[in-house]
Design a protein around this motif. Structure first.
Motif, PDB file in Angstrom:
ATOM      1  N   VAL A 114       0.818  -1.215   0.000  1.00  0.00           N
ATOM      2  CA  VAL A 114       0.000   0.000   0.000  1.00  0.00           C
ATOM      3  C   VAL A 114       0.856   1.271   0.000  1.00  0.00           C
ATOM      4  CG1 VAL A 114      -1.690   1.340   1.328  1.00  0.00           C
ATOM      5  CG2 VAL A 114      -2.045  -1.120   0.956  1.00  0.00           C
ATOM      6  N   PRO A 115       1.918   1.374   0.831  1.00  0.00           N
ATOM      7  CA  PRO A 115       2.726   2.601   0.789  1.00  0.00           C
ATOM      8  C   PRO A 115       3.320   2.871  -0.591  1.00  0.00           C
ATOM      9  CG  PRO A 115       3.237   1.355   2.769  1.00  0.00           C
ATOM     10  CD  PRO A 115       2.387   0.471   1.908  1.00  0.00           C
ATOM     11  N   GLY A 116       3.768   1.821  -1.251  1.00  0.00           N
ATOM     12  CA  GLY A 116       4.340   2.002  -2.586  1.00  0.00           C
ATOM     13  C   GLY A 116       3.300   2.453  -3.588  1.00  0.00           C
ATOM     14  N   PHE A 117       2.111   1.867  -3.512  1.00  0.00           N
ATOM     15  CA  PHE A 117       1.028   2.283  -4.403  1.00  0.00           C
ATOM     16  C   PHE A 117       0.664   3.744  -4.152  1.00  0.00           C
ATOM     17  CE2 PHE A 117      -1.093  -2.125  -5.266  1.00  0.00           C
ATOM     18  CZ  PHE A 117       0.062  -2.530  -5.902  1.00  0.00           C
ATOM     19  N   LEU A 118       0.661   4.138  -2.879  1.00  0.00           N
ATOM     20  CA  LEU A 118       0.337   5.518  -2.525  1.00  0.00           C
ATOM     21  C   LEU A 118       1.402   6.472  -3.058  1.00  0.00           C
ATOM     22  CD1 LEU A 118      -1.437   7.524  -1.025  1.00  0.00           C
ATOM     23  CD2 LEU A 118      -0.180   6.971   1.069  1.00  0.00           C
ATOM     24  N   ALA A 119       2.666   6.089  -2.891  1.00  0.00           N
ATOM     25  CA  ALA A 119       3.763   6.938  -3.356  1.00  0.00           C
ATOM     26  C   ALA A 119       3.721   7.132  -4.868  1.00  0.00           C
ATOM     27  CB  ALA A 119       5.103   6.328  -2.935  1.00  0.00           C
ATOM     28  N   ARG A 120       3.223   6.150  -5.569  1.00  0.00           N
ATOM     29  CA  ARG A 120       3.137   6.213  -7.025  1.00  0.00           C
ATOM     30  C   ARG A 120       1.836   6.845  -7.512  1.00  0.00           C
ATOM     31  NH1 ARG A 120       3.923   0.192  -8.775  1.00  0.00           N
ATOM     32  NH2 ARG A 120       3.635   1.098 -10.858  1.00  0.00           N
ATOM     33  N   GLY A 121       0.997   7.272  -6.578  1.00  0.00           N
ATOM     34  CA  GLY A 121      -0.251   7.921  -6.957  1.00  0.00           C
ATOM     35  C   GLY A 121      -1.281   6.981  -7.536  1.00  0.00           C
ATOM     36  N   LEU A 122      -1.244   5.690  -7.140  1.00  0.00           N
ATOM     37  CA  LEU A 122      -2.147   4.708  -7.735  1.00  0.00           C
ATOM     38  C   LEU A 122      -3.448   4.542  -6.969  1.00  0.00           C
ATOM     39  CD1 LEU A 122       0.393   1.883  -8.711  1.00  0.00           C
ATOM     40  CD2 LEU A 122      -0.627   3.639 -10.187  1.00  0.00           C
ATOM     41  N   VAL A 123      -3.497   5.004  -5.711  1.00  0.00           N
ATOM     42  CA  VAL A 123      -4.707   4.839  -4.912  1.00  0.00           C
ATOM     43  C   VAL A 123      -5.139   6.183  -4.343  1.00  0.00           C
ATOM     44  CG1 VAL A 123      -4.164   2.449  -4.332  1.00  0.00           C
ATOM     45  CG2 VAL A 123      -3.435   4.274  -2.794  1.00  0.00           C
ATOM     46  N   GLN A 124      -6.411   6.272  -3.973  1.00  0.00           N
ATOM     47  CA  GLN A 124      -6.956   7.507  -3.438  1.00  0.00           C
ATOM     48  C   GLN A 124      -7.361   7.320  -1.982  1.00  0.00           C
ATOM     49  OE1 GLN A 124     -11.427   8.211  -4.403  1.00  0.00           O
ATOM     50  NE2 GLN A 124     -10.562   7.378  -6.322  1.00  0.00           N
ATOM     51  N   PRO A 125      -7.501   8.408  -1.224  1.00  0.00           N
ATOM     52  CA  PRO A 125      -7.955   8.286   0.167  1.00  0.00           C
ATOM     53  C   PRO A 125      -9.374   7.728   0.221  1.00  0.00           C
ATOM     54  CG  PRO A 125      -7.030  10.469  -0.265  1.00  0.00           C
ATOM     55  CD  PRO A 125      -7.186   9.798  -1.601  1.00  0.00           C
ATOM     56  N   LEU A 126      -9.652   6.991   1.271  1.00  0.00           N
ATOM     57  CA  LEU A 126     -11.002   6.477   1.476  1.00  0.00           C
ATOM     58  C   LEU A 126     -11.884   7.554   2.102  1.00  0.00           C
ATOM     59  CD1 LEU A 126     -10.185   2.941   2.954  1.00  0.00           C
ATOM     60  CD2 LEU A 126     -10.593   3.565   0.568  1.00  0.00           C
ATOM     61  N   ASP A 127     -13.162   7.459   1.846  1.00  0.00           N
ATOM     62  CA  ASP A 127     -14.143   8.346   2.475  1.00  0.00           C
ATOM     63  C   ASP A 127     -14.743   7.593   3.662  1.00  0.00           C
ATOM     64  OD1 ASP A 127     -16.229   9.933   3.279  1.00  0.00           O
ATOM     65  OD2 ASP A 127     -17.015  10.298   1.261  1.00  0.00           O
ATOM     66  N   HIS A 128     -14.165   7.803   4.854  1.00  0.00           N
ATOM     67  CA  HIS A 128     -14.602   7.042   6.020  1.00  0.00           C
ATOM     68  C   HIS A 128     -16.055   7.316   6.388  1.00  0.00           C
ATOM     69  CE1 HIS A 128     -10.434   5.824   7.835  1.00  0.00           C
ATOM     70  NE2 HIS A 128     -10.543   5.534   6.541  1.00  0.00           N
ATOM     71  N   SER A 129     -16.600   8.442   5.940  1.00  0.00           N
ATOM     72  CA  SER A 129     -18.008   8.713   6.237  1.00  0.00           C
ATOM     73  C   SER A 129     -18.928   7.719   5.543  1.00  0.00           C
ATOM     74  CB  SER A 129     -18.379  10.140   5.824  1.00  0.00           C
ATOM     75  OG  SER A 129     -18.464  10.270   4.408  1.00  0.00           O
ATOM     76  N   LEU A 130     -18.434   7.073   4.484  1.00  0.00           N
ATOM     77  CA  LEU A 130     -19.200   6.060   3.768  1.00  0.00           C
ATOM     78  C   LEU A 130     -18.857   4.639   4.219  1.00  0.00           C
ATOM     79  CD1 LEU A 130     -19.039   7.498   0.123  1.00  0.00           C
ATOM     80  CD2 LEU A 130     -20.882   7.727   1.796  1.00  0.00           C
ATOM     81  N   ILE A 131     -17.945   4.520   5.192  1.00  0.00           N
ATOM     82  CA  ILE A 131     -17.485   3.201   5.631  1.00  0.00           C
ATOM     83  C   ILE A 131     -17.625   3.084   7.145  1.00  0.00           C
ATOM     84  CG2 ILE A 131     -15.665   1.454   5.336  1.00  0.00           C
ATOM     85  CD1 ILE A 131     -14.370   3.216   3.255  1.00  0.00           C
ATOM     86  N   PRO A 132     -18.841   3.225   7.686  1.00  0.00           N
ATOM     87  CA  PRO A 132     -19.015   3.119   9.137  1.00  0.00           C
ATOM     88  C   PRO A 132     -18.672   1.746   9.699  1.00  0.00           C
ATOM     89  CG  PRO A 132     -21.143   3.125   8.025  1.00  0.00           C
ATOM     90  CD  PRO A 132     -20.120   3.501   6.993  1.00  0.00           C
ATOM     91  N   ASN A 133     -18.687   0.718   8.847  1.00  0.00           N
ATOM     92  CA  ASN A 133     -18.372  -0.624   9.326  1.00  0.00           C
ATOM     93  C   ASN A 133     -16.898  -0.809   9.670  1.00  0.00           C
ATOM     94  OD1 ASN A 133     -21.008  -1.516   9.199  1.00  0.00           O
ATOM     95  ND2 ASN A 133     -20.813  -2.346   7.130  1.00  0.00           N
ATOM     96  N   LEU A 134     -16.093   0.244   9.515  1.00  0.00           N
ATOM     97  CA  LEU A 134     -14.704   0.185   9.988  1.00  0.00           C
ATOM     98  C   LEU A 134     -14.642  -0.180  11.472  1.00  0.00           C
ATOM     99  CD1 LEU A 134     -13.180   3.283   8.169  1.00  0.00           C
ATOM    100  CD2 LEU A 134     -12.301   0.949   7.998  1.00  0.00           C
ATOM    101  N   VAL A 135     -15.696   0.145  12.217  1.00  0.00           N
ATOM    102  CA  VAL A 135     -15.706  -0.186  13.651  1.00  0.00           C
ATOM    103  C   VAL A 135     -15.655  -1.690  13.888  1.00  0.00           C
ATOM    104  CG1 VAL A 135     -16.927   1.925  14.296  1.00  0.00           C
ATOM    105  CG2 VAL A 135     -18.244  -0.154  13.819  1.00  0.00           C
ATOM    106  N   ASN A 136     -15.951  -2.490  12.869  1.00  0.00           N
ATOM    107  CA  ASN A 136     -15.957  -3.942  13.031  1.00  0.00           C
ATOM    108  C   ASN A 136     -14.560  -4.550  13.029  1.00  0.00           C
ATOM    109  OD1 ASN A 136     -18.736  -3.968  13.154  1.00  0.00           O
ATOM    110  ND2 ASN A 136     -19.028  -4.500  11.009  1.00  0.00           N
ATOM    111  N   LEU A 137     -13.554  -3.795  12.607  1.00  0.00           N
ATOM    112  CA  LEU A 137     -12.196  -4.323  12.581  1.00  0.00           C
ATOM    113  C   LEU A 137     -11.684  -4.606  13.987  1.00  0.00           C
ATOM    114  CD1 LEU A 137     -10.508  -2.008   9.922  1.00  0.00           C
ATOM    115  CD2 LEU A 137     -11.068  -4.435   9.643  1.00  0.00           C
ATOM    116  N   GLY A 138     -10.909  -5.695  14.109  1.00  0.00           N
ATOM    117  CA  GLY A 138     -10.232  -5.966  15.362  1.00  0.00           C
ATOM    118  C   GLY A 138      -9.232  -4.854  15.670  1.00  0.00           C
TER     119      GLY A 138
END
Length: 373
Positions: A114-138
């Motif tokens: 993921v860091p390499g993909f980010l450095a190369r501009g291949l991925v975008q930030p997530l919109d956490h307001s649309l991902i409330p189920n993040l609370v389910n992660l350990g």
């Protein structure tokens, strides 16, 4: 082939969860702490609506790496038509998305990349307001070192890498990586068609770090793999089929893949070798030029739903990072040390790290190894 809790206001998480719909568990959502005082600002007349998803979504993933009903359920819930394409090897995927105009919205990257993909501009930030189920992660997955706060990725599944073998064909109790160099099984063995995983085996046998950048150590690893090459039937992109069909008797393999085989062929056994193995994870990312970003964020939220996540695990036999999903996961999977190893086994495992430009050292030697295959 991972600690602080997500910073989220107690009132925000329930609101977003309600907007998202579905059978969402929220084990870490904080309870409300009381009624706002008279000086608190008045609430909006209407809650902020969840953006309407686009009509389509393009997902790029390994074959057989998702539950049977996961995509249909998402399509039914949001009215989004999903095109779900497969890649055969990780290198195929990275080459495709590296163009910057693949047309895909969501793909599945090894967490450490993921860091390499980010450095190369291949991925975008997530919109956490649309991902409330993040609370389910350990808790151990809510702030991974490779992507603090899961700002650009969400963990999907984690795994171990060892080897699987058919005990009906090979009666011995195999415990060491050395078995994959045993001439008695020439033509009936396979290594994964994955250069980091394959070099890791040689490096572990030599007592080196699986993340070494030493040319001398990598040359030793290459020499060891060149000794092995004539003994192999293939470098496999499908360890499941090769073991299940008897095409190979002994294969370098991901633990969850071997477990899939053993449900149909009980004589197949998985081993984390005494010398140690690999632990890794995959993460969901949204590509930088994704044409359908709202649908992509909602898809990731869907994948984090406790019941959806459990259904994925129950079908593909990979353990996920979703703590809330454990209530719905088949107890046989939770209790299987192949899929959910104990701490002693985990402590013997190494994780593959992002090596930046030094990764080319592995790629060049892999090309040389495969050219002689």
């Amino acid at each position: 082939g991972r600690m602080a809790a997500l910073a989220a206001g107690g009132a925000v998480v329930p609101l977003l969860a309600a907007c998202s719909g579905g059978a969402t568990a929220s084990p870490t959502a904080a309870p409300a702490t009381g009624t706002p005082g008279p000086e608190s600002p008045s609430p909006s007349v209407e809650p902020t609506p969840v953006p309407t998803p686009e009509a389509e979504l393009y997902v790029y993933n390994y074959a057989d790496y998702i539950g049977e009903e996961t995509i249909p359920l998402f399509e039914e819930k949001y009215g989004v038509k999903v095109t779900y394409d497969f890649f055969d090897t990780y290198e195929t995927m990275t080459a495709k998305i590296s163009t910057g105009n693949s047309g895909y919205d969501v793909t599945f990257a090894t967490g450490v990349d993921v860091p390499g993909f980010l450095a190369r501009g291949l991925v975008q930030p997530l919109d956490h307001s649309l991902i409330p189920n993040l609370v389910n992660l350990g808790a151990e997955w809510q702030d991974p070192a490779y992507d603090p706060g899961n700002a650009h990725s969400v963990p999907y599944m984690w795994w171990t890498t060892g080897f699987g073998y058919d005990t009906e064909r090979i009666a011995e109790d195999l415990t060491s990586w050395a078995a994959l160099w045993d001439e008695r099984w020439k033509g009936k063995m396979a290594m994964l068609d994955d250069y980091r995983e394959t070099f890791a085996v040689a490096l572990i046998r030599l007592g080196y770090s699986v993340n070494t950048t030493s040319d001398a150590e990598l040359d030793e690893a290459l020499a060891l793999l060149e000794q092995q090459r004539p003994l192999l039937r293939k470098y496999t992109a499908d360890d499941i089929s090769d073991l299940a069909s008897g095409n190979v008797w002994l294969s370098h393999a991901w633990g969850a893949d071997v477990s899939q085989v053993s449900t149909e062929l009980e004589t197949v056994k998985y081993v984390i070798p005494a010398e140690g193995g690999i632990r890794g994870s995959d993460a969901m990312v949204i590509l930088a030029n994704a044409p359908h970003p709202v649908a992509a964020n909602l898809f990731i939220n869907h994948m984090l739903d406790a019941e959806v996540s459990a259904a994925n695990t129950n079908y593909i036999y990979y353990m996920g990072p979703n703590e809330a999903a454990k209530a719905y996961i088949d107890p046989a999977i939770l209790e299987d040390p192949t899929l959910n190893p104990d701490r002693a086994a985990i402590d013997k495992l190494q994780e593959l790290l992002d090596l930046g430009p030094d990764l080319q050292k592995y790629q060049e030697r892999w090309t040389k190894l495969r050219a002689g295959a």
